[in-house]
Write a protein that holds these residues in place. Structure first.
Motif, PDB file in Angstrom:
ATOM      1  N   UNK A  28       0.829  -1.203   0.000  1.00 17.47           N
ATOM      2  CA  UNK A  28       0.000   0.000   0.000  1.00 17.47           C
ATOM      3  C   UNK A  28       0.866   1.256   0.000  1.00 17.47           C
ATOM      4  N   UNK A  29       1.958   1.212   0.724  1.00 10.96           N
ATOM      5  CA  UNK A  29       2.859   2.361   0.758  1.00 10.96           C
ATOM      6  C   UNK A  29       3.463   2.624  -0.615  1.00 10.96           C
ATOM      7  N   UNK A  30       3.797   1.539  -1.335  1.00  7.75           N
ATOM      8  CA  UNK A  30       4.345   1.689  -2.685  1.00  7.75           C
ATOM      9  C   UNK A  30       3.297   2.272  -3.631  1.00  7.75           C
ATOM     10  N   UNK A  31       2.047   1.827  -3.499  1.00  9.98           N
ATOM     11  CA  UNK A  31       0.975   2.361  -4.335  1.00  9.98           C
ATOM     12  C   UNK A  31       0.757   3.848  -4.074  1.00  9.98           C
ATOM     13  N   UNK A  32       0.840   4.236  -2.813  1.00  6.67           N
ATOM     14  CA  UNK A  32       0.691   5.661  -2.477  1.00  6.67           C
ATOM     15  C   UNK A  32       1.774   6.489  -3.160  1.00  6.67           C
ATOM     16  N   UNK A  33       3.009   5.982  -3.100  1.00  8.63           N
ATOM     17  CA  UNK A  33       4.122   6.702  -3.714  1.00  8.63           C
ATOM     18  C   UNK A  33       3.969   6.757  -5.227  1.00  8.63           C
ATOM     19  N   UNK A  34       3.390   5.708  -5.789  1.00  9.36           N
ATOM     20  CA  UNK A  34       3.242   5.628  -7.237  1.00  9.36           C
ATOM     21  C   UNK A  34       2.169   6.587  -7.741  1.00  9.36           C
ATOM     22  N   UNK A  35       0.998   6.572  -7.100  1.00  8.95           N
ATOM     23  CA  UNK A  35      -0.108   7.436  -7.522  1.00  8.95           C
ATOM     24  C   UNK A  35      -1.060   7.611  -6.337  1.00  8.95           C
ATOM     25  N   UNK A  36      -0.816   8.639  -5.571  1.00 12.38           N
ATOM     26  CA  UNK A  36      -1.588   8.860  -4.341  1.00 12.38           C
ATOM     27  C   UNK A  36      -3.066   9.048  -4.630  1.00 12.38           C
ATOM     28  N   UNK A  37      -3.387   9.757  -5.701  1.00 13.94           N
ATOM     29  CA  UNK A  37      -4.790  10.019  -6.041  1.00 13.94           C
ATOM     30  C   UNK A  37      -5.542   8.723  -6.338  1.00 13.94           C
ATOM     31  N   UNK A  38      -4.945   7.881  -7.183  1.00 15.66           N
ATOM     32  CA  UNK A  38      -5.599   6.603  -7.501  1.00 15.66           C
ATOM     33  C   UNK A  38      -5.703   5.712  -6.272  1.00 15.66           C
ATOM     34  N   UNK A  39      -4.639   5.683  -5.476  1.00 13.83           N
ATOM     35  CA  UNK A  39      -4.669   4.865  -4.267  1.00 13.83           C
ATOM     36  C   UNK A  39      -5.812   5.293  -3.357  1.00 13.83           C
ATOM     37  N   UNK A  40      -5.943   6.577  -3.116  1.00 15.19           N
ATOM     38  CA  UNK A  40      -6.993   7.070  -2.213  1.00 15.19           C
ATOM     39  C   UNK A  40      -8.384   6.743  -2.741  1.00 15.19           C
ATOM     40  N   UNK A  41      -8.573   6.891  -4.051  1.00 11.19           N
ATOM     41  CA  UNK A  41      -9.886   6.594  -4.631  1.00 11.19           C
ATOM     42  C   UNK A  41     -10.218   5.108  -4.490  1.00 11.19           C
ATOM     43  N   UNK A  42      -9.235   4.257  -4.774  1.00  8.82           N
ATOM     44  CA  UNK A  42      -9.460   2.814  -4.640  1.00  8.82           C
ATOM     45  C   UNK A  42      -9.694   2.423  -3.175  1.00  8.82           C
ATOM     46  N   UNK A  43      -8.922   3.023  -2.274  1.00  6.71           N
ATOM     47  CA  UNK A  43      -9.052   2.682  -0.854  1.00  6.71           C
ATOM     48  C   UNK A  43     -10.406   3.117  -0.305  1.00  6.71           C
TER      49      UNK A  43
END
Length: 557
Positions: free
Chosen positions: A258-273
């Protein structure tokens, strides 16, 4: 008694749905049920006629559900014990696939079977099959410190000779199983639209004590294309990855990735989460259920995938180099040749690169492109074609010698190049004032050297008469000793002198190679050095295949 249902979801596939059904039915000797699910196609094609034409069950979704939900829907509607899931752009080759598949399903009730996949590419509406590129299923990248975590890759390592092979992950869209087992592992429940179906199923199967098995003696072709005929969304991919992690994998994996996904694309990560949080109750219920049926530790699955991945490391590294080289080759192909047939600036250079690359990668696509360029050369050759190296017969002849000597083309250069050989023997090369490679004496030297080397290697009689050899020898000596302008490169001249003076051993005569190309490019124009770079990189690898002489027999003028 019908025991198996074929389920084919599709979206905007047009005629490919019919093509897939025709291929399936023509290779099926048994009575089977077929369910076709139109996932709200909006391309204007008349898919409704499929039901009557093929006597199938046709389901038409009013709104798009996605491939995962369509597969679940098809299995819920079927009345047979077993199923086969297909995409709508596939081809069959095995007539007794039905019996083979049922036998494997009888003997392996807790399993998802994966048929052997043959790669088919759709290039300009022409299907090109890769018969020799055989995989052994796939594996999942379970390195949770990598952004590519949960991505799937083909396994190209050698396997045993068994008909059924245990594989970490299914891939290729020819999956079979029982409705009972699918229901037990809850199929693809929860996935959004598109992405990670294979990883989700495979992890479920292995964790719950089942097996993913490759059925090696059933081959189904899968048409791959550069663009899907429908819109996709990166959010689905993020969400589906995160859902799999939530349901099946340890918290330690979850937090790190999850931390790697945040670093990769925080906006997409937050929407998916946030979407995951809205499904909290359902996810918690699913987690409780899976906890009750999981038998194998995650580390067991992790080690299985890692072992396959490590065996493919060489393939991965080579694939990276292939991709880099292939990009260079594609860029080179986009450069207009304006009917220039030369090696350094035109079509002949592209032919050499394409056939080297086709042999290395066993790529029929590049071989076909080379064939089209060969046709262009043929169409541009005539008795009016100049006898020059840069954009004339000598350059084409040298290209032909290179391809024959490197076994890229199968033919007899003695016959093919006879007319060129005869024409150059009428030239008094010792009287030539034009000394250049492009249009003069050095072009004759480069071509003659290539021909003589080819004759020595293949134990053929040298086609040039004594008068031509003597005058060429005198011309080379004059060029080397009396020319007031020093030459930048005398590689070809000195090599030909040594051969003409018999100062060589046959074992020392090597086929034309990238160094030869480098040397005449340097004579010509160093701006074209990228041609040498591409050819030399390709020639580092082993030689694989040969294209037949019949394709290029019209080279003879």
């Amino acid at each position: 008694m019908e025991e198996l249902t074929v389920i084919i979801p599709f979206l905007n596939e047009k005629t490919e749905v019919e093509n897939t059904l025709n291929s399936l039915i023509s290779h099926t000797n048994e009575s089977i049920n077929i369910i076709v699910i139109n996932d709200a196609s909006n391309d204007g094609y008349n898919y409704d006629m499929l039901e009557k034409k093929f006597n199938i069950t046709y389901i038409k979704n009013k709104e798009r559900m996605g491939v995962a939900k369509c597969r679940d829907l098809g299995i819920s509607k079927m009345t047979t014990k077993y199923f086969l899931l297909l995409d709508a752009h596939m081809r069959f080759y095995t007539n007794d696939w039905y019996k083979i598949l049922l036998k494997a399903l009888y003997e392996n009730p807790k399993s998802i079977l994966c048929c052997q996949s043959r790669t088919i590419w759709n290039i300009c509406n022409k299907l090109i099959e890769y018969e020799d590129r055989i995989s052994n299923g796939a594996y999942i990248n379970l390195n949770h410190t990598s952004i590519d975590f949960l991505d799937v890759r083909w396994d190209y390592t050698k396997s045993n000779n068994k008909d059924l092979i245990e594989i970490p992950c299914i891939l290729g869209a020819g999956y079979a199983g029982s409705k009972e087992y699918w229901t037990f592992i809850r199929g693809l429940e929860g996935l959004l639209e598109y992405g990670l179906d294979e990883q989700f199923l495979s992890l479920k199967v292995w964790l719950t004590g089942g097996k993913c098995l490759l059925v090696k003696n059933i081959t189904i072709g899968h048409i791959y294309r550069n663009f899907a005929p429908y819109a996709t969304n990166s959010l689905w991919y993020y969400y589906n990855k995160m859902l799999i992690i939530e349901l099946l994998l340890p918290n330690s994996v979850k937090y790190q990735y999850y931390n790697i996904l945040k670093l990769s694309n925080k906006e997409l990560f937050n929407e998916a989460y946030n979407r995951l949080k809205t499904n909290y109750d359902w996810i918690e219920e699913q987690k409780k259920y899976f906890k009750s049926i999981i038998i194998n530790e995650y580390s067991y699955i992790e080690n299985f995938n890692k072992s396959i991945m490590s065996n493919n490391i060489i393939n991965i590294e080579r694939a990276a180099k292939y991709n880099e080289l292939e990009n260079e080759i594609v860029k080179l192909l986009t450069i207009s040749h304006n009917n220039n047939i030369s090696i350094s600036r035109g079509i002949c250079g592209k032919i050499i690169i394409l056939l080297l690359w086709a042999r290395l990668t066993k790529s029929e696509i590049f071989e076909k492109i080379a064939e089209s360029f060969i046709s262009i050369v043929n169409e541009n050759l005539s008795y009016n074609t100049p006898l020059t190296f840069e954009n004339g017969l000598l350059g084409v002849g040298w290209c032909w010698e290179f391809l024959i000597q490197n076994k890229l083309l199968d033919g007899d250069s003695q016959i093919i190049l006879e007319d060129i050989d005869n024409r150059i023997m009428s030239i008094r090369c010792d009287k030539m004032k034009d000394l250049s490679l492009e249009t003069g004496l050095q072009g004759l030297i480069v071509y003659t050297l290539a021909r003589i080397k080819g004759c020595i290697i293949n134990n053929n009689e040298i086609p040039f008469d004594k008068e031509y050899i003597c005058t060429l020898y005198d011309a080379i000596q004059n060029l080397l000793l009396n020319n007031p302008v020093p030459l930048k490169n005398i590689y070809f001249e000195t090599e030909l002198i040594n051969i003409l003076e018999n100062n060589y051993k046959k074992a020392d005569i090597q086929p034309l190679n990238s160094n030869d190309i480098r040397n005449f490019i340097k004579k010509n124009n160093e701006d074209n050095i990228h041609l040498y770079h591409i050819i030399s990189e390709i020639m580092k690898y082993e030689k694989i295949s040969i294209i037949t002489y019949s394709i290029i027999h019209q080279f003879k003028i």
